[in-house]
Structures are given as structure tokens and as C-alpha cells.
Design an enzyme around this catalytic site. Structure first.
Site, PDB file in Angstrom:
ATOM      1  N   GLU A 195      50.311  14.671 -16.764  1.00  0.00           N
ATOM      2  CA  GLU A 195      50.466  13.243 -16.441  1.00  0.00           C
ATOM      3  C   GLU A 195      49.885  12.313 -17.495  1.00  0.00           C
ATOM      4  OE1 GLU A 195      48.936  12.793 -12.446  1.00  0.00           O
ATOM      5  OE2 GLU A 195      50.209  14.386 -11.673  1.00  0.00           O
ATOM      6  N   GLU A 303      56.304  21.151  -8.968  1.00  0.00           N
ATOM      7  CA  GLU A 303      55.583  20.709  -7.766  1.00  0.00           C
ATOM      8  C   GLU A 303      56.557  20.157  -6.726  1.00  0.00           C
ATOM      9  OE1 GLU A 303      52.276  18.119  -8.747  1.00  0.00           O
ATOM     10  OE2 GLU A 303      51.765  19.280 -10.532  1.00  0.00           O
TER      11      GLU A 303
HETATM   12  O1  G3I Z   1      37.674  20.519  -1.066  1.00  0.00           O
HETATM   13  C1  G3I Z   1      37.238  19.247  -0.564  1.00  0.00           C
HETATM   14  C2  G3I Z   1      36.524  19.430   0.734  1.00  0.00           C
HETATM   15  O2  G3I Z   1      35.355  20.169   0.514  1.00  0.00           O
HETATM   16  C3  G3I Z   1      36.214  18.045   1.324  1.00  0.00           C
HETATM   17  O3  G3I Z   1      35.648  18.204   2.571  1.00  0.00           O
HETATM   18  C4  G3I Z   1      37.484  17.228   1.446  1.00  0.00           C
HETATM   19  C5  G3I Z   1      37.223  15.808   1.946  1.00  0.00           C
HETATM   20  O4  G3I Z   1      38.219  14.915   1.525  1.00  0.00           O
HETATM   21  O5  G3I Z   1      38.069  17.116   0.179  1.00  0.00           O
HETATM   22  C6  G3I Z   1      38.446  18.371  -0.356  1.00  0.00           C
HETATM   23  O6  G3I Z   1      39.030  18.182  -1.605  1.00  0.00           O
HETATM   24  C7  G3I Z   1      40.313  17.606  -1.603  1.00  0.00           C
HETATM   25  C8  G3I Z   1      41.260  18.603  -2.260  1.00  0.00           C
HETATM   26  O7  G3I Z   1      42.526  18.017  -2.404  1.00  0.00           O
HETATM   27  C9  G3I Z   1      41.410  19.906  -1.476  1.00  0.00           C
HETATM   28  O8  G3I Z   1      42.005  19.646  -0.254  1.00  0.00           O
HETATM   29  C10 G3I Z   1      40.250  16.314  -2.389  1.00  0.00           C
HETATM   30  O9  G3I Z   1      39.489  15.358  -1.679  1.00  0.00           O
HETATM   31  C11 G3I Z   1      41.647  15.791  -2.609  1.00  0.00           C
HETATM   32  O10 G3I Z   1      41.598  14.683  -3.501  1.00  0.00           O
HETATM   33  C12 G3I Z   1      42.515  16.857  -3.234  1.00  0.00           C
HETATM   34  O11 G3I Z   1      43.820  16.369  -3.345  1.00  0.00           O
HETATM   35  C13 G3I Z   1      44.644  17.056  -4.265  1.00  0.00           C
HETATM   36  C14 G3I Z   1      45.171  16.084  -5.292  1.00  0.00           C
HETATM   37  O12 G3I Z   1      46.059  16.746  -6.175  1.00  0.00           O
HETATM   38  C15 G3I Z   1      43.999  15.486  -6.061  1.00  0.00           C
HETATM   39  O13 G3I Z   1      44.272  15.123  -7.275  1.00  0.00           O
HETATM   40  C16 G3I Z   1      45.790  17.697  -3.506  1.00  0.00           C
HETATM   41  O14 G3I Z   1      45.295  18.722  -2.654  1.00  0.00           O
HETATM   42  C17 G3I Z   1      46.806  18.272  -4.490  1.00  0.00           C
HETATM   43  O15 G3I Z   1      47.963  18.673  -3.789  1.00  0.00           O
HETATM   44  C18 G3I Z   1      47.202  17.215  -5.509  1.00  0.00           C
HETATM   45  O16 G3I Z   1      48.081  17.812  -6.426  1.00  0.00           O
HETATM   46  C19 G3I Z   1      48.563  16.970  -7.483  1.00  0.00           C
HETATM   47  C20 G3I Z   1      48.733  17.835  -8.706  1.00  0.00           C
HETATM   48  O17 G3I Z   1      47.522  18.480  -9.008  1.00  0.00           O
HETATM   49  C21 G3I Z   1      49.231  17.031  -9.903  1.00  0.00           C
HETATM   50  N1  G3I Z   1      50.439  16.306  -9.562  1.00  0.00           N
HETATM   51  C22 G3I Z   1      50.381  15.485  -8.367  1.00  0.00           C
HETATM   52  C23 G3I Z   1      49.935  16.322  -7.174  1.00  0.00           C
HETATM   53  C24 G3I Z   1      49.908  15.488  -5.911  1.00  0.00           C
HETATM   54  O18 G3I Z   1      48.987  14.450  -5.996  1.00  0.00           O
END
Ligand code: G3I
Length: 406
Positions: A195, A303
Site C-alpha cells: 500500500e 485479499e
Molecule cells: O490481537 C489484538 C487483540 O489482542 C486485542 O484484544 C484486539 C482489540 O482490538 O485487537 C487485536 O488486534 C487486532 C488484529 O486485527 C487481530 O484481530 C487489531 O486491533 C486490528 O487492527 C487488526 O486488524 C487487521 C487490519 O489489517 C489492521 O491493519 C485485520 O485483522 C486484517 O484483516 C487487516 O488486513 C489488511 C491487510 O493486512 C492489508 N490490506 C488491507 C487489509 C484489511 O484492512
């Protein structure tokens, strides 16, 4: 010859897959239908997996029996996996220094792939998001213009005193050498830079990230060079979203052509394909793939999901982080049928472009574990039951085989 050859799954894995498919397939109890099999002449079919699936341990939002089902479905349907979060800098390298790595979840992910005959893909080495503050921190005061809540888009980025260009390059080099080096020969493809392109109008090509501000535009070439040094056999991808948008595709062509002219080892384009049901279909994907293919590189759909939440039907130029929050507000009407039509369309386009498209990766195993779960964007529901969209995708494969048999 495509660099990814189709691996056959070991017999025991296949038996389990057959049994699971027979139990879950919506097309009849004795007709096991597997995505990875029906498209084996065309491309790999993969999925992002979360830590629970990689480790087999439930908790949090998914109880143990649900995780068991997620694991079984993953093993049955897919022949490629991507770590949804566990290889991002914040998770694999949260603290500074050689002791600052947490490899256990990423190791579990790679072992899961190896155990089940799937290709593990590494996601991601250099990204503006999910990078810990220590990476950018130092003693140089940030410029006035960069001390707002974000330098771009909706995400809050580190705004304190910064490190120098030289030190950030050194940190990036160490990180890439360590992570890629650890999985050399086990991970065949990496999202090296994720990105880096700006959203919005044509005037600005690169996202105004801290990487760009501190190092300058050559951070991209350097990242690829370091990944190549660490594993000369790995397929190195540039990965981005919104490549259905003609303005963004043009920026991709500008960036990648420039890297190619410099001899930078970029080997494949990752198009994320976080789509919306009101616009996704054959025409949009056909146009996008045709344009990307002009670069002469293999294409990986990295994705894939199609949002059916009525609040999430914004344009393809939208910031992907902001779009995550726009997945609520109920579903569009007739969501199941429209999702099936949209998936049929994009898969027809993947089949048409199968000379370029080497792999298609869904961003999640089922709706319940999706980052867009309010938009029910995948082929399986939260109980791992195939939806009408699954049948529609299978029909595309059946039609493609019938045509090629004629
Ligand atoms: O693991 C912690 C957990 O310990 C905590 O309790 C919880 C509270 O919010 O958060 C958890 O982490 C989260 C993580 O996902 C695992 O579920 C993060 O807050 C959350 O921000 C994170 O989101 C991810 C996101 O990227 C962040 O950038 C999504 O799962 C993931 O699907 C998403 O994937 C991205 C690709 O990497 C790049 N392209 C876009 C795509 C969608 O946004």
C-alpha cells in the site's frame, strides 16, 4: 511456465478434505467439491488465516469447536495460506533489537502450511500501518506539516521525534534480512511493500507515509533489494488495494515501470481486491487485470472479499482503513444473490486471465472471522456452510472446464 506449480495434497489430508467437503457441500452429500481442485488448472486458491487457525487454539471470538471447524474447512478447500496479521512488523518485531522478535505465531503459521501441503505466503514486510513507533523514533524533530493526527488517510501515525534516513534504512534492512532469512525456502512469496500508493487524484503517486517522509521514494527499491538478498529464490510482490480504480492503476504502472527500469527485483503484482457488491463483477475485474497484466508480471489476487454491507458501498478510491468502519448499517437487499453474481463475475475474469493470475487468496476463511464480518463478504458463513456464492464460483469452474474440453 508459472513459478507456482500445483502441489498435490498428501493422501491423508485429501481424505479428510473429502470427508469434510462431503459433509458441508451444498451440492449434495456425495459430491465433494473443493475450490483448490476445481481451479487446479488455473491458479492456486488460498485464504488468509488468523492465529487461532494456525495454532488450532480457540478463545476470544471463536470457541474451540468453531476453530476446529475453521481449521477443517481451511485444510479442505485451500492450497495456499497467508498470515492475516502475524507477520506484520508490529506482531513479529514489536521491540527494538535482536531480541525484539516474537516468532512463535509466524512459525506456527508456516508449520501449518507445511504440514498440510499448502503454500504459505508472507504478509507483509514494509507497510505504513501496524508498524511499531520505535521503528520511526529518534531525535530529529518532525516537520510542522507532519505533526497532525495522521500524515495520510484515517490512520494515526507516529508523530514524535524521528530517526534519520540512514538509521531507518538500517532498521528496515535488519528486519527484512532477519524475517525473510528465517523462512528462506519455506515461504515462496512475500508482500515486500504494501500500500505505498496514494489514494485520491493523479497528482500524487506515493502515499505520504513515514517511510516516504524519512527515507524518500527509494525506500521501495531498497526493500525489494534487501528481500532479494535474504532469499534470492523468493517471489517478491508489490501489493496494493483499489486497483480497480483507473487512476490508481496508472499510479501502479508508474511505480512498477520505474522499479523495472532500475532493475529492482519485483516479481509479481498483488491486487488485494477488497470489493463492494454494488460494483464488483466481470467487467470491473477484467479491466483491472488487463491493465495490470500490461506490466508483464504475474498477478496474485491477494485479499479477495466482496462487502455486502449497505454502509460499505463506497468507491474503489477509498482508504481501506476507513472502509473497515463502513461495513455496518445492515446488508444491501438481496445480498446473497448479488454476492453470488458478483463472485461469478470476478471468477470469470480470473479464469479469462489465468495466464497471468497465479493465485487467488480470500481474505478470511468465513464471514465470522472476516475483518468485514458485518458485510458477510466470503463464500462460507460463520458456521462454515457454503453460501450461494460458493455454488456460483464452482459453476464458473465447471463452465471453464466444459469449454476447454470442447
Ligand atoms: O490481537 C489484538 C487483540 O489482542 C486485542 O484484544 C484486539 C482489540 O482490538 O485487537 C487485536 O488486534 C487486532 C488484529 O486485527 C487481530 O484481530 C487489531 O486491533 C486490528 O487492527 C487488526 O486488524 C487487521 C487490519 O489489517 C489492521 O491493519 C485485520 O485483522 C486484517 O484483516 C487487516 O488486513 C489488511 C491487510 O493486512 C492489508 N490490506 C488491507 C487489509 C484489511 O484492512
Amino acid at each position: 511456465m508459472k513459478p507456482f506449480h500445483q502441489n498435490s495434497t498428501p493422501a491423508t489430508g485429501w481424505m479428510m478434505a473429502w470427508l469434510l467437503a462431503a459433509a458441508t457441500c451444498s451440492q449434495g452429500a456425495d459430491a465433494p467439491i473443493l475450490l483448490r481442485d476445481v481451479f487446479k488448472e488455473h491458479f492456486l486458491v488460498g485464504t488468509a488465516i488468523n492465529r487461532s487457525i494456525a495454532t488450532g487454539v480457540g478463545g476470544g471470538r471463536r470457541a474451540q469447536d468453531q476453530v476446529d471447524g475453521d481449521v477443517a474447512l481451511t485444510k479442505a478447500q485451500f492450497n495456499q495460506i497467508t498470515a492475516e496479521n502475524d507477520m506484520k512488523w508490529q506482531l513479529i518485531h514489536p521491540r527494538e533489537g535482536a531480541d525484539g522478535y516474537d516468532f512463535a505465531p509466524a512459525d506456527a503459521f508456516v508449520e501449518f502450511g507445511q504440514r498440510h501441503g499448502m503454500h504459505p505466503v508472507g504478509h507483509t514486510l514494509v507497510w505504513h500501518s501496524q508498524t511499531p513507533n520505535w521503528v520511526f523514533a529518534g531525535t530529529i524533530p518532525p516537520p510542522e506539516s507532519a505533526t497532525g493526527p495522521t500524515s495520510e488517510g484515517s490512520r494515526r501515525e507516529y508523530a514524535g521525534p524521528r530517526t534519520s534516513r540512514e538509521e531507518l534504512i538500517e532498521r528496515m534492512r535488519d528486519h527484512i534480512h532477519t524475517v525473510v532469512g528465517r523462512y528462506k525456502g519455506k515461504i515462496k512469496a512475500w508482500d515486500v511493500v504494501n500500500e505505498a500508493l496514494a489514494d485520491g487524484g493523479p497528482e500524487k503517486v506515493l502515499r505520504d507515509s513515514l517511510w516516504l517522509q524519512i527515507i524518500g521514494p527509494d525506500y521501495i527499491a531498497k526493500a525489494f533489494q534487501y528481500a532479494h538478498e535474504a532469499d534470492p529464490d523468493a517471489i517478491l510482490r508489490y501489493n496494493d488495494y483499489g486497483l480497480e480504480n483507473p487512476v490508481k492503476i496508472q499510479k501502479l504502472v508508474t511505480l512498477i515501470s520505474s522499479l523495472q527500469e532500475q532493475g529492482v527485483p519485483v516479481h509479481a503484482i498483488g491486487t488485494q481486491a477488497h470489493l463492494n457488491v454494488s460494483t464488483a463483477g466481470f467487467d470491473q475485474m477484467d479491466r483491472s487485470l488487463s491493465e495490470i497484466a500490461r506490466l508483464g508480471l504475474p498477478i496474485h489476487v491477494t485479499e479477495l472479499d466482496i462487502n455486502t454491507a449497505s454502509g460499505g458501498q463506497r468507491g474503489t478510491g477509498a482508504d481501506i482503513g476507513a472502509n473497515a468502519a463502513a461495513t455496518q448499517g445492515g446488508q444491501v437487499s438481496d445480498a446473497d444473490r448479488r454476492l453470488a453474481d458478483a463472485y461469478a463475475g470476478v471468477f470469470r475474469a480470473f479464469v479469462k486471465h489465468h495466464q497471468s493470475v497465479e493465485m487467488v487468496t480470500f481474505w478470511g476463511v468465513n464471514d465470522a472471522v472476516s475483518w468485514r464480518r458485518f458485510g458477510s463478504p466470503l463464500l462460507f458463513d460463520g458456521d462454515n456452510r457454503p453460501k450461494p456464492a460458493f455454488d456460483a464460483v464452482i459453476r464458473v469452474a465447471t463452465e471453464a472446464r466444459a469449454t476447454s474440453d470442447q
